[in-house]
Scaffold this active site. Structure first.
Site, PDB file in Angstrom:
ATOM      1  N   HIS A  55      46.865  42.437  26.098  1.00  0.00           N
ATOM      2  CA  HIS A  55      45.975  42.726  27.229  1.00  0.00           C
ATOM      3  C   HIS A  55      45.939  44.230  27.480  1.00  0.00           C
ATOM      4  O   HIS A  55      46.873  44.958  27.113  1.00  0.00           O
ATOM      5  CB  HIS A  55      46.466  42.018  28.490  1.00  0.00           C
ATOM      6  CG  HIS A  55      46.286  40.539  28.461  1.00  0.00           C
ATOM      7  ND1 HIS A  55      46.432  39.766  29.584  1.00  0.00           N
ATOM      8  CD2 HIS A  55      45.961  39.677  27.462  1.00  0.00           C
ATOM      9  CE1 HIS A  55      46.211  38.496  29.278  1.00  0.00           C
ATOM     10  NE2 HIS A  55      45.932  38.412  27.991  1.00  0.00           N
ATOM     11  N   GLU A  57      46.428  45.971  30.135  1.00  0.00           N
ATOM     12  CA  GLU A  57      47.571  46.486  30.906  1.00  0.00           C
ATOM     13  C   GLU A  57      48.807  46.651  30.035  1.00  0.00           C
ATOM     14  O   GLU A  57      49.525  47.646  30.143  1.00  0.00           O
ATOM     15  CB  GLU A  57      47.928  45.536  32.067  1.00  0.00           C
ATOM     16  CG  GLU A  57      46.809  45.311  33.044  1.00  0.00           C
ATOM     17  CD  GLU A  57      45.999  44.051  32.754  1.00  0.00           C
ATOM     18  OE1 GLU A  57      45.659  43.343  33.706  1.00  0.00           O
ATOM     19  OE2 GLU A  57      45.687  43.779  31.570  1.00  0.00           O
ATOM     20  N   CYS A  85      46.804  39.282  35.182  1.00  0.00           N
ATOM     21  CA  CYS A  85      47.310  37.913  35.066  1.00  0.00           C
ATOM     22  C   CYS A  85      48.811  37.933  35.372  1.00  0.00           C
ATOM     23  O   CYS A  85      49.402  39.001  35.572  1.00  0.00           O
ATOM     24  CB  CYS A  85      47.051  37.383  33.653  1.00  0.00           C
ATOM     25  SG  CYS A  85      48.054  38.191  32.377  1.00  0.00           S
ATOM     26  N   CYS A  88      50.845  40.183  32.867  1.00  0.00           N
ATOM     27  CA  CYS A  88      50.717  41.624  33.101  1.00  0.00           C
ATOM     28  C   CYS A  88      51.366  42.037  34.421  1.00  0.00           C
ATOM     29  O   CYS A  88      51.983  43.096  34.509  1.00  0.00           O
ATOM     30  CB  CYS A  88      49.256  42.034  33.041  1.00  0.00           C
ATOM     31  SG  CYS A  88      48.563  41.815  31.384  1.00  0.00           S
TER      32      CYS A  88
END
Length: 148
Positions: A55, A57, A85, A88
């Protein structure tokens, strides 16, 4: 007036989301800022790397820690176009990031809905350029549905 405000840096995160969009990735972008300087830029790479943890992040945390030479990001701000999410948000806890600023809310899988705890000292600002951040995601998923 500080030209380097939350809107300025969220626009930089949106540029990263656009790069993800152009690569066929879910268009989420992130930047990490330290003392008004961008020290990490990232976007989703889950398809390209075949890695569910890639992801925006997560990529940004790794890059920022490398830049600073340490794993803690206490004096940093994460700007991300979509609410993190739980994975993260959990990683942000361990980085002890000082502040998270996000654009669009994630009503199904966002950390706030999932009940994921952030570090107690992490400040959160939600809804910065929310419309723009949400639009690129909507466009992506409409196009994806129409292709299938």
């Amino acid at each position: 007036m500080n030209p380097f405000d939350d809107v300025y840096f969220m626009k930089k995160a949106l540029q990263e989301a656009q790069q993800a969009y152009e690569k066929g990735e879910v268009p989420v972008g992130a930047v990490i800022v330290f003392k008004n300087q961008i020290i990490a830029r990232a976007h989703n790479l889950t398809e390209r790397l075949n890695d569910v943890t890639a992801h925006a992040e997560m990529q940004a945390f790794t890059s920022a820690a490398d830049f600073l030479g340490g794993k803690y990001l206490k004096d940093c701000v994460l700007y991300v176009t979509l609410e993190p999410c739980q994975m993260c948000a959990g990683a942000s806890y361990w980085t002890q990031i000082g502040k998270i600023v996000y654009g669009a809310s994630e009503p199904k899988l966002g950390f706030s809905v999932m009940g994921t705890k952030l570090h107690p000292k992490t400040k959160v600002v939600a809804g910065v350029l929310e419309e723009e951040c949400g639009q690129i995601l909507k466009k992506f998923f409409i196009e994806k549905r129409n292709l299938n």
